[in-house]
Design an enzyme around this catalytic site. Structure first.
Site, PDB file in Angstrom:
ATOM      1  N   ARG A  95       0.857  -1.199   0.000  1.00 59.54           N
ATOM      2  CA  ARG A  95       0.000   0.000   0.000  1.00 59.54           C
ATOM      3  C   ARG A  95       0.890   1.246   0.000  1.00 59.54           C
ATOM      4  NH1 ARG A  95      -5.031   1.866  -1.316  1.00 59.54           N
ATOM      5  NH2 ARG A  95      -6.078   2.972   0.366  1.00 59.54           N
ATOM      6  N   THR A 368      -8.690   0.766 -10.150  1.00 61.69           N
ATOM      7  CA  THR A 368      -8.235  -0.406  -9.407  1.00 61.69           C
ATOM      8  C   THR A 368      -8.359  -1.648 -10.298  1.00 61.69           C
ATOM      9  OG1 THR A 368      -8.958   0.666  -7.366  1.00 61.69           O
ATOM     10  CG2 THR A 368      -8.519  -1.666  -7.200  1.00 61.69           C
ATOM     11  N   ASN A 388      -6.089   4.382  -7.192  1.00 64.73           N
ATOM     12  CA  ASN A 388      -7.318   5.007  -6.715  1.00 64.73           C
ATOM     13  C   ASN A 388      -8.218   5.395  -7.881  1.00 64.73           C
ATOM     14  OD1 ASN A 388      -9.151   5.577  -4.764  1.00 64.73           O
ATOM     15  ND2 ASN A 388      -8.307   7.551  -4.192  1.00 64.73           N
ATOM     16  N   ASP A 410      -7.958   8.432   0.248  1.00 64.05           N
ATOM     17  CA  ASP A 410      -8.493   7.338   1.075  1.00 64.05           C
ATOM     18  C   ASP A 410      -8.284   7.590   2.569  1.00 64.05           C
ATOM     19  OD1 ASP A 410      -9.628   5.832  -0.894  1.00 64.05           O
ATOM     20  OD2 ASP A 410      -7.977   4.410  -1.086  1.00 64.05           O
ATOM     21  N   SER A 439      -7.846   1.126   3.135  1.00 62.90           N
ATOM     22  CA  SER A 439      -8.267   0.663   1.814  1.00 62.90           C
ATOM     23  C   SER A 439      -9.489  -0.234   1.934  1.00 62.90           C
ATOM     24  CB  SER A 439      -7.119  -0.120   1.181  1.00 62.90           C
ATOM     25  OG  SER A 439      -7.537  -0.735  -0.009  1.00 62.90           O
ATOM     26  N   SER A 440     -10.198  -0.383   0.829  1.00 58.86           N
ATOM     27  CA  SER A 440     -11.289  -1.368   0.784  1.00 58.86           C
ATOM     28  C   SER A 440     -10.911  -2.576  -0.071  1.00 58.86           C
ATOM     29  CB  SER A 440     -12.549  -0.734   0.192  1.00 58.86           C
ATOM     30  OG  SER A 440     -12.964   0.351   0.980  1.00 58.86           O
ATOM     31  N   GLY A 459     -13.596  -1.288  -7.263  1.00 56.83           N
ATOM     32  CA  GLY A 459     -14.930  -0.743  -6.979  1.00 56.83           C
ATOM     33  C   GLY A 459     -14.982   0.104  -5.736  1.00 56.83           C
ATOM     34  N   GLY A 460     -13.825   0.615  -5.261  1.00 54.99           N
ATOM     35  CA  GLY A 460     -13.819   1.535  -4.126  1.00 54.99           C
ATOM     36  C   GLY A 460     -14.508   0.931  -2.921  1.00 54.99           C
TER      37      GLY A 460
HETATM   38  N1  GLY Z   1      -8.312   3.194  -3.514  1.00 57.41           N
HETATM   39  C1  GLY Z   1      -9.396   2.419  -3.128  1.00 57.41           C
HETATM   40  C2  GLY Z   1      -9.134   1.568  -1.964  1.00 57.41           C
HETATM   41  O1  GLY Z   1      -7.999   1.188  -1.727  1.00 57.41           O
HETATM   42  O2  GLY Z   1     -10.038   1.273  -1.238  1.00 57.41           O
END
Ligand code: GLY
Length: 563
Positions: A95, A368, A388, A410, A439-440, A459-460
């Site tokens: 990350r 993503t 992102n 984020d 992050s998701s 998909g965020g």
């Molecule tokens: N950039 C989207 C995530 O990492 O959740």
């Protein structure tokens, strides 16, 4: 799409956990990713003697070239690995981190209000990339092949070009106004948006990949490339230093593991919110016969589980190297029972009646990228990588070919203020130098006595709920193809509404959900781009599917002595 090979697998359900003990391997391999060139690159590397981990490097790097809007060397990612020879499961955390000069309020004006788009456009929005370090780390610690070999397909596609395609061009048109001259030079070589099929050539990116291959970490994070990155960023009001790059560190992290109706679910720990959220939702749902309910009750309970998990995401989650996250509590079944006690089967719970967190139009699924791999030795990679939002910050430092992320968005840039995904957060996810933003991304592996599924999606904020719906579908016996084509819906605590794909619900379901007190937000378009590889333990079948919403195509490598 399936390939078949009959082998025997021994699988045992122990007291509270499933233990996977593979006596035989698939002897074939399967890869599902967002672009056929990336899947093919992985197969090429397997044929050259690489394992799933080398193939993951090739797939990841090719995605960085041919899907420049989704992920890249200027971003980061999570690589969930299963190594079959010793049953090791580990997450490689690549990350991005906040620069050393970053401050908590760096995106607020004098009055303490968020400066519009400051955390999204241009290099001030960029965290220090982790993807190049991830690739080097995986090659050195898990691969069979030198990094330079696994990067060859990506270098080739950057040097020779790849044909432009509809999604790439649509998003380019949307983001062109925030791009710097260098990005425009690369993506609009003739001064205008290219046409479908035109070759996109990225010589500087090929050169950066070559240096990374030859020199490893130092090739990107020190020396000439690092110098160009820092100079470029700082010439456009960014705050990177050479120290930021040189001090970047990959982290190996223990995955989050949970159990749901005979399934073991292996998912990423913080700085992803995915594993905790996913396991928490499954724990809440494990108190219901979710598969035997009528569709409206089922959707209602899933939504109520989503609401509660996202409330806790906002409240508790952040980088565990900086803040204490009560992981054990959040994935505990007793905790889930207490959450379940607040759910009314007949009525929605307004989010503002849940404890804590003060309140807060985005499109998703085109940013993503996820890929899934199983190799012929039973090694597995489930990886999600990102810059992102589409084309990230829109900024390419001169001479590098590297489009930088806008992952700083984020972070919770102001407590309780929604980010680009309408997610809220608090102190746990506030900005600090060297900290990873929450992050998701949820690369996941699911194992049960039927077999194994490797899956994930972009998909965020909706990633975690897409993975949840997929896990429930796998549990109901669905195939890779039906999992990727599943209609999707989502709730994230705030905004307090169910978002859903066109045609995800019937008119009757919509009415019944409204009668239960839910607000609904129909979306204009579909979202997500899931890539699934499955392995049936009884038959030995490998199966794979790429989301019909995207451009991906799975690829298989069949063994020479296939029966
Ligand atoms: N950039 C989207 C995530 O990492 O959740």
């Amino acid at each position: 799409m399936k390939i078949k090979k009959f082998t025997l697998f021994y699988f045992s359900l122990l007291a509270s956990s499933i233990s996977l003990s593979l006596e035989h391997y698939p002897e074939e391999a399967a890869i599902a990713s967002a672009h056929s060139l990336a899947s093919e690159a992985g197969i090429e590397i397997l044929k050259r003697g690489g394992n799933a981990f080398d193939a993951a490097i090739a797939v990841s790097a090719v995605l960085s070239v041919v899907e420049p809007y989704g992920s890249g060397l200027g971003g980061g990612g999570f690589f969930l690995l299963h190594r079959s020879k010793d049953n090791l499961q580990v997450m490689i955390d690549g990350r991005e981190v906040a620069p050393i000069s970053a401050t908590r309020d760096m995106y607020l004006d004098e009055d303490g209000n968020p400066i519009p788009r400051a955390s999204r456009d241009g290099p001030l929005s960029s965290g220090i990339p982790g993807l190049p370090a991830s690739l080097e780390y995986i090659a050195n610690h898990y691969g069979n092949l030198p990094l330079s070999v696994s990067l060859e397909p990506a270098i080739r596609h950057a040097e020779n070009g790849f044909p432009a395609y509809s999604t790439m061009l649509k998003l380019l048109e949307r983001k062109i106004n925030i791009m710097n001259e260098e990005a425009k030079r690369i993506f609009m070589p003739n001064g205008s948006i290219p046409s479908e099929g035109d070759l996109i050539i990225q010589k500087d990116l090929a050169n950066t990949l070559k240096i990374l291959g030859e020199e490893g970490f130092s090739g990107f994070y020190r020396g000439e490339v690092a110098k160009r990155l820092v100079e470029g960023v700082n010439s456009a009001s960014g705050i990177w230093s050479l120290d930021d790059l040189a001090s970047y560190q990959i982290k190996e992290r223990e995955p989050i593991i949970g159990y749901f109706q005979g399934m073991q679910v292996i998912a990423p720990p913080p700085p992803s919110s995915g594993g905790i959220g996913l396991i928490n939702m499954l724990n809440i749902l494990s108190g219901y016969q979710i598969n035997n309910l009528d569709s409206v009750s089922r959707i209602h309970l899933i939504v109520e589980a989503m609401r509660r998990a996202y409330r806790d995401r906002a409240q508790y989650l952040g980088d565990t190297d900086f803040v204490n996250v009560p992981i054990d509590k959040l994935i505990d079944k007793h905790y889930a029972s207490s959450q379940r006690a607040s759910i009314n089967i007949n009525k929605s719970t307004p989010s503002n009646l849940l404890p804590g967190i003060s309140p807060i139009d985005y499109s998703t699924g085109d940013q993503t990228s996820h890929f899934s791999i199983i190799d012929n030795d039973g090694n597995i990679v489930s990886a999600t990588q990102s810059i992102n939002f589409s084309y990230g910050s829109g900024f390419i430092p001169k001479g590098t070919g590297v489009i930088l992320n806008n992952e700083m968005d984020d972070f919770s840039i102001k407590l309780g203020t929604p980010n680009g995904y309408e997610l809220i957060g608090n102190e746990a996810n506030e900005i600090a130098p060297g900290k990873r933003m929450l992050s998701s991304m949820t690369p996941t592996i699911i194992i049960d006595d039927r077999g194994l599924a490797v899956l994930g999606t972009p998909g965020g904020s909706r990633i975690i709920t897409m993975v949840l719906l997929s896990a429930l579908a796998w549990n109901q016996g669905e195939s890779a193809e039906s999992i990727t084509s599943l209609p999707r819906f989502h709730h994230q605590f705030f905004p307090d509404l169910i978002q859903y794909e066109p045609d995800a619900f019937s008119d009757d379901e919509i009415k019944a959900l409204k009668d239960k007190g839910h607000s609904l937000r129909p979306l204009n378009s579909s979202y997500g781009n899931m890539h699934v590889v499955t392995w049936d333990f009884e038959t030995g079948d490998l199966d794979a599917s790429s989301d019909p919403r995207g451009h991906g195509e799975p690829r298989f490598l069949e063994s020479v002595n296939l029966e």
